[in-house]
Design a protein around this motif. Structure first.
Motif, PDB file in Angstrom:
ATOM      1  N   ASP A 228       0.817  -1.219   0.000  1.00  0.00           N
ATOM      2  CA  ASP A 228       0.000   0.000   0.000  1.00  0.00           C
ATOM      3  C   ASP A 228       0.847   1.265   0.000  1.00  0.00           C
ATOM      4  OD1 ASP A 228      -2.355  -1.413  -0.023  1.00  0.00           O
ATOM      5  OD2 ASP A 228      -2.402  -1.606   2.166  1.00  0.00           O
ATOM      6  N   ASP A 229       2.113   1.187   0.446  1.00  0.00           N
ATOM      7  CA  ASP A 229       2.961   2.370   0.541  1.00  0.00           C
ATOM      8  C   ASP A 229       3.616   2.726  -0.787  1.00  0.00           C
ATOM      9  OD1 ASP A 229       2.373   2.466   3.230  1.00  0.00           O
ATOM     10  OD2 ASP A 229       4.101   1.198   3.768  1.00  0.00           O
TER      11      ASP A 229
ATOM     12  N   HIS B 233       2.420   3.738  -3.743  1.00  0.00           N
ATOM     13  CA  HIS B 233       1.912   4.960  -4.361  1.00  0.00           C
ATOM     14  C   HIS B 233       2.485   6.190  -3.669  1.00  0.00           C
ATOM     15  CE1 HIS B 233      -0.977   8.039  -5.677  1.00  0.00           C
ATOM     16  NE2 HIS B 233      -1.166   7.243  -6.741  1.00  0.00           N
ATOM     17  N   SER B 234       2.449   6.215  -2.360  1.00  0.00           N
ATOM     18  CA  SER B 234       2.972   7.375  -1.617  1.00  0.00           C
ATOM     19  C   SER B 234       4.489   7.473  -1.739  1.00  0.00           C
ATOM     20  CB  SER B 234       2.562   7.271  -0.147  1.00  0.00           C
ATOM     21  OG  SER B 234       3.027   6.056   0.419  1.00  0.00           O
TER      22      SER B 234
ATOM     23  N   LEU C 251       5.195   9.220  -4.974  1.00  0.00           N
ATOM     24  CA  LEU C 251       4.817  10.635  -4.911  1.00  0.00           C
ATOM     25  C   LEU C 251       5.919  11.483  -4.292  1.00  0.00           C
ATOM     26  CD1 LEU C 251       1.044  10.556  -3.868  1.00  0.00           C
ATOM     27  CD2 LEU C 251       2.003  11.473  -5.993  1.00  0.00           C
ATOM     28  N   ASP C 252       6.671  10.919  -3.357  1.00  0.00           N
ATOM     29  CA  ASP C 252       7.707  11.676  -2.663  1.00  0.00           C
ATOM     30  C   ASP C 252       9.027  11.719  -3.417  1.00  0.00           C
ATOM     31  OD1 ASP C 252       5.887  12.063  -0.645  1.00  0.00           O
ATOM     32  OD2 ASP C 252       6.588  10.346   0.546  1.00  0.00           O
TER      33      ASP C 252
ATOM     34  N   ARG D 167       8.736  11.422  -9.681  1.00  0.00           N
ATOM     35  CA  ARG D 167       7.819  10.318  -9.361  1.00  0.00           C
ATOM     36  C   ARG D 167       8.248   9.002 -10.024  1.00  0.00           C
ATOM     37  NH1 ARG D 167       1.720  13.004  -9.746  1.00  0.00           N
ATOM     38  NH2 ARG D 167       2.065  14.640  -8.182  1.00  0.00           N
TER      39      ARG D 167
ATOM     40  N   LYS E  88      -2.580   8.047 -11.989  1.00  0.00           N
ATOM     41  CA  LYS E  88      -2.825   7.158 -10.857  1.00  0.00           C
ATOM     42  C   LYS E  88      -2.332   5.742 -11.110  1.00  0.00           C
ATOM     43  CE  LYS E  88      -6.948   9.641  -9.244  1.00  0.00           C
ATOM     44  NZ  LYS E  88      -8.391   9.520  -8.895  1.00  0.00           N
TER      45      LYS E  88
END
Length: 348
Positions: free
Chosen positions: A49-50, A52-53, A56-57, A61, A206
């Motif tokens: 789950d981490d 995607h985040s 983003l950081d 990307r 996305k």
């Protein structure tokens, strides 16, 4: 010395071929070594789950070179096997390959020869998802056919032997080609197969995508795990290193023999110059003693005294000038045996 001490044509060809092979194998070895080091430096990222985040950081990307391990899942449609029931996949490759025996006129042997008659590859969109299925986490695979190593599984293979009459057999022996048959193969990347993908990991809107990397790095979609993929690349590095060392040693040995031949030729020239100087000194002493009568005339020119002893036959029959004028390979004018070496004759 034969050929004036110059290397023979065979030695030149051998030195040139081994040197070229060494340079080629070393270049391939360096490339494989860089590829293996780059692969070992790829960032291993888990499908969770981490993800995607995490993207983003990151700047841009993206992860320039990432390792993703997951299970194949089709996005919409899937491909059905043409030969195996209930076999579905996302990549399908159908091949027809001709097998035949070709007569080699150099070795006088029949050699196996393969030729692809037809090949077709079908693909559909697919993702890599976690093995235990985390909802919403997936990586879209972009341009899978650009992968250097594409882990397809052979699901169907059949060999159709060629039917030949007696006339065909005679014609094949005349033309030097004997058809063996046609092999039909179907390879697929099955849905549910575990795949290790190595490439550029990017977040596009996305959708997380794995695509061919930049800067000359290789793209992988392998059925091996990451550790097995690294070991396979390292084994290729060892193979090319061994070939480089073997041909490098062959080049050094060939160069050594050529240089040794040059050294021996140089040493022989020095010996001949020393003998010539000794003969000239002996001739000068005879002239100082006086006397126009030639007691032991050379059997070739009849105008100079005999001043050479030919070995191994031992004949004393010529002066040094006539010895030098003998055509190579030098032979004794009396017995026609080869002259291994010559020593000056001193008359007292």
């Amino acid at each position: 010395m034969e050929n004036g001490g110059r290397p023979s044509l065979g030695q030149v060809i051998l030195l040139a071929s081994t040197s070229a092979a060494t340079a080629l194998f070393y270049s391939i070895y360096r490339h494989k070594c860089r590829t293996a080091q780059t692969l070992k430096g790829a960032q291993n990222i888990s499908l969770n789950d981490d993800l995607h985040s995490l993207l983003l950081d990151l700047p841009g990307r993206c992860v320039p070179y990432a390792v993703i391990e997951g299970v194949v899942k089709s996005v919409k449609d899937s491909l059905n096997s043409q030969f195996v029931e209930n076999c579905k996949g996302v990549i399908q490759r159908l091949s027809l390959k001709e097998h035949k025996m070709v007569w080699n006129r150099t070795t006088h042997l029949w050699n196996d020869h393969e030729k692809i008659i037809h090949q077709r590859t079908n693909t559909v969109l697919f993702d890599l998802v976690p093995e235990y299925g985390i909802a919403g986490v997936s990586v879209r695979i972009v341009k899978p056919l650009d992968a250097t190593e594409l882990g397809l599984e052979t699901v169907y293979e059949k060999f159709h032997p060629a039917v030949q009459s007696f006339t065909d057999v005679l014609g094949h022996y005349i033309t030097g080609e004997r058809p063996k048959g046609v092999q039909e193969t179907e390879e697929m990347l099955k849905i549910g197969a575990t795949v290790t993908g190595v490439g550029e990991l990017v977040l596009d809107s996305k959708i997380i995508k794995l695509q061919p990397p930049k800067a000359g790095m290789l793209y992988y979609l392998s059925n091996l795990d990451f550790e097995g993929l690294v070991k396979k690349q390292e084994s290729q590095v060892r193979l090319w290193r061994i070939l480089t060392v073997v041909f490098g040693v062959a080049t050094c040995v060939t160069l050594f023999f050529i240089l040794r031949r040059q050294y021996r030729h140089h040493r022989e020239k020095k010996r001949l110059r020393r003998l010539q100087r000794e003969f000239q000194e002996a001739k000068a002493r005879l002239e100082e003693e006086g006397g126009d009568e030639i007691r032991n005339p050379c059997v070739i020119c009849l105008s100079s005294e005999k001043s050479c002893v030919f070995l191994e036959c031992g004949h004393v029959c010529a002066c040094f000038s006539c010895y030098q004028a003998l055509p190579g390979p030098k032979q004794c004018p009396i017995c026609r045996n080869s002259i291994a070496r010559v020593v000056p004759l001193y008359n007292s």
